[in-house]
Design an enzyme around this catalytic site. Structure first.
Site, mmCIF file in Angstrom:
data_model
loop_
_atom_site.group_PDB
_atom_site.id
_atom_site.type_symbol
_atom_site.label_atom_id
_atom_site.label_comp_id
_atom_site.label_asym_id
_atom_site.label_seq_id
_atom_site.Cartn_x
_atom_site.Cartn_y
_atom_site.Cartn_z
ATOM 1 N N THR A 18 0.815 -1.229 0.000
ATOM 2 C CA THR A 18 0.000 0.000 0.000
ATOM 3 C C THR A 18 0.849 1.280 0.000
ATOM 4 O O THR A 18 0.663 2.155 -0.858
ATOM 5 C CB THR A 18 -0.926 0.029 1.240
ATOM 6 O OG1 THR A 18 -0.139 -0.286 2.386
ATOM 7 C CG2 THR A 18 -2.057 -0.975 1.113
ATOM 8 N N ASP A 21 12.649 -4.691 -1.304
ATOM 9 C CA ASP A 21 11.932 -4.365 -0.071
ATOM 10 C C ASP A 21 12.141 -5.551 0.864
ATOM 11 O O ASP A 21 11.582 -6.627 0.675
ATOM 12 C CB ASP A 21 10.446 -4.137 -0.362
ATOM 13 C CG ASP A 21 9.644 -3.785 0.901
ATOM 14 O OD1 ASP A 21 10.090 -4.114 2.013
ATOM 15 O OD2 ASP A 21 8.561 -3.183 0.762
HETATM 16 C C1 LIG Z 1 5.085 -2.692 6.503
HETATM 17 C C2 LIG Z 1 5.688 -2.697 5.185
HETATM 18 C C3 LIG Z 1 6.153 -1.512 4.605
HETATM 19 C C4 LIG Z 1 5.989 -0.152 5.281
HETATM 20 O O1 LIG Z 1 6.671 -0.098 6.497
HETATM 21 P P1 LIG Z 1 6.202 0.852 7.710
HETATM 22 O O2 LIG Z 1 7.269 0.666 8.743
HETATM 23 O O3 LIG Z 1 4.845 0.372 8.166
HETATM 24 O O4 LIG Z 1 6.145 2.237 7.197
HETATM 25 C C5 LIG Z 1 6.733 -1.582 3.364
HETATM 26 N N1 LIG Z 1 6.842 -2.757 2.712
HETATM 27 C C6 LIG Z 1 6.408 -3.913 3.232
HETATM 28 C C7 LIG Z 1 6.556 -5.181 2.472
HETATM 29 C C8 LIG Z 1 5.817 -3.932 4.490
HETATM 30 O O5 LIG Z 1 5.359 -5.088 4.996
#
Ligand SMILES: *Cc1c(COP(=O)(O)O)cnc(C)c1O
Length: 487
Positions: A138, A228
């Site tokens: 998101t 990520d």
């Molecule tokens: C939670 C998450 C994010 C965002 O991280 P926050 O610390 O909530 O801002 C980005 N990528 C993935 C895959 C996540 O699970």
């Protein structure tokens, strides 16, 4: 399953259950309230599990974000934090940990994962850019779009199948990747994004073989790869379990291999090391310098990035612990247990088991509820009523309303039951399965929901709903008939 799972200790009785490889030393009292009080709480919370007070919640399975258990060593490390605006020793310990675990020398600290996405997107994404990825998250999508980019999800045909035995549903479809670059031109593709343990499709991993194929295409076109790594520990765990080449590799070697294939690695520490915070890592001085100046602007000085030094210390220790198989195996093993038991009971869940949580297919669970009456939201509310466990709706409520007034129906209607790392025990997991089983047997009693207060943006967070009939009262009456005055 593999013999190398440390949680799978052989039982004389032949039982196949995961064992907790830690002991509980600090506890928090839980609240399992009578069902009438749960009915009151969900009415007050507008049938939205985000709006419940945890004082009314028994098992909080809303998310794994910032809710994982810390280790004794993490808590201890917080006491040696070095308070300093610049040059804190805590930062250098974190830098050393990241170098050891991810194999990257240059680190930009940020206050959480989406802050890393903000800096990466502002630096590299321009209007008209196309960004291929296995699946969006998101916050990722929002940051890329706000900078004028367009995201393309180029997952394989397996990815969105609820029931599958494919070990790597998070893989990228290589042909689709090549076609996309050919169609839009490599100059319009700033990078390829890979998300470890792909969150929104059920915590599903990709393989290193797939990463290598993506790398080849990236090299042929001079495009960089961004990873990520928020859920990277579990992805590495699944690689060890499911990818033959790595069956005898250490988690550390697998993590290094994964990160070594990407120019930039970023993460949310709320997931990967049980603290707040995050970071961007690279070995390229050029890339580092392109991003660096945004850190003091949005986050804080380069040696704290919006985190407290205590969080930085705990993060460093947590990152190192991610490489310990007795640590990283826990959550996937409990999720696998839950998924297997639910499947045996005929309850529709995403398979194979992934990271993060287990995902119930609410359209198959509640075929009598049309998507515009939000089956996943209704199931979340019903499960809370009969168990005090709260999950998160990942379906049409989490989608948007179109300009014509209709809902944009989501691909899947999932109830996500997160397993925060090392938080819940096996008996609590068994309780959850038991109540889901009762609910499945009584599923015709569950009805739909409708919005009574619908925010324009991110409506799933604050939106209030109401049942379309008096089905919650009927469900409560049947519960009392079957369970007496038991909680
Ligand atoms: C939670 C998450 C994010 C965002 O991280 P926050 O610390 O909530 O801002 C980005 N990528 C993935 C895959 C996540 O699970």
């Amino acid at each position: 399953m593999s013999q190398s799972n440390p949680t799978k200790i052989k039982f004389f009785s032949g039982q196949d259950i995961p064992v907790e490889l830690h002991k509980v030393r600090v506890v928090q009292k839980l609240h399992l309230k009578p069902i009438d009080q749960r009915l009151e709480a969900i009415n007050k919370g507008g049938y939205n599990t985000f709006l419940l007070n945890t004082n009314d919640v028994f098992l909080d399975m809303l998310t794994d974000s910032g809710t994982n258990a810390m280790s004794d060593n993490q808590v201890a490390s917080m006491h040696q934090a070095d308070d300093a605006y610049a040059g804190s020793q805590s930062f250098y310990r974190m830098e050393a940990a990241l170098k050891e675990v991810f194999g990257k020398e240059l680190i930009l600290p940020v206050h959480q994962g989406r802050a890393a996405e903000n800096i990466i997107s502002q630096t590299f994404v321009r209007p008209g850019h196309k960004i291929p990825m296995n699946y969006h998250f998101t916050t990722t999508k929002a940051h890329m779009e706000i900078n004028g980019g367009e995201i393309f999800e180029i997952y394989t045909d397996e990815a969105l199948k609820i029931s599958s035995n494919h070990p790597f549903k998070g893989n990228i479809d290589i042909q689709k990747l090549k076609d996309l670059i050919a169609k839009y031109g490599k100059e319009n593709v700033p990078f390829i994004r890979l998300e470890a343990s792909t969150n929104l499709i059920g915590g599903q991993p990709f393989s290193i073989e797939n990463m290598r194929q993506v790398r080849k295409v990236a090299d042929e076109n001079g495009i960089m790869m961004v990873l990520d790594a928020s859920l990277i520990g579990e992805n590495a765990w699944f690689i060890k379990q499911r990818e033959a080449e790595f069956a005898n590799s250490s988690i550390k070697d697998i993590l290094r291999t994964m990160c070594g294939l990407c120019e930039i690695v970023y993460f949310s520490s709320r997931k990967v090391s049980s603290t707040r915070g995050g970071g961007i890592c690279t070995n390229s001085q050029v890339l580092f310098l392109k991003m660096r100046d945004l850190v003091p602007l949005f986050e804080g000085f380069l040696t704290y990035g919006g985190m407290s030094v205590r969080e930085i210390e705990a993060m460093a220790v947590g990152l190192i612990e991610t490489t310990d198989e007795t640590v990283i195996s826990q959550s996937p093993s409990f999720i696998e247990y839950a998924v297997n038991e639910l499947s045996k009971l005929g309850i529709p869940v995403i398979t194979p088991a992934g990271a993060l949580g287990c995902h119930v297919d609410s359209m198959a669970f509640l075929p009598h509820i049309p998507q515009k009456e939000y089956p996943a939201g209704a199931l979340a509310a019903a499960l809370y009523l009969v168990s005090g466990a709260r999950g998160m709706e990942r379906g049409t409520i989490s989608s948007v309303r179109l300009e014509n007034g209709e809902d944009l129906l989501s691909d899947m209607e999932l109830l996500r039951l997160a397993f925060p790392r090392r938080v819940f025990t096996l008996s609590q997991t068994m309780f959850l399965i038991d109540r889901l089983n009762w609910l499945y047997k009584n599923r015709e009693l569950i009805g739909g929901l409708k919005f009574v207060d619908e925010p324009k943006v991110l409506r799933f967070f604050m939106g209030r709903l109401a049942p379309t009939s008096n089905w919650p009262e009927k469900l409560v009456a049947k519960f009392k008939q079957d369970f007496g005055d038991s909680l």
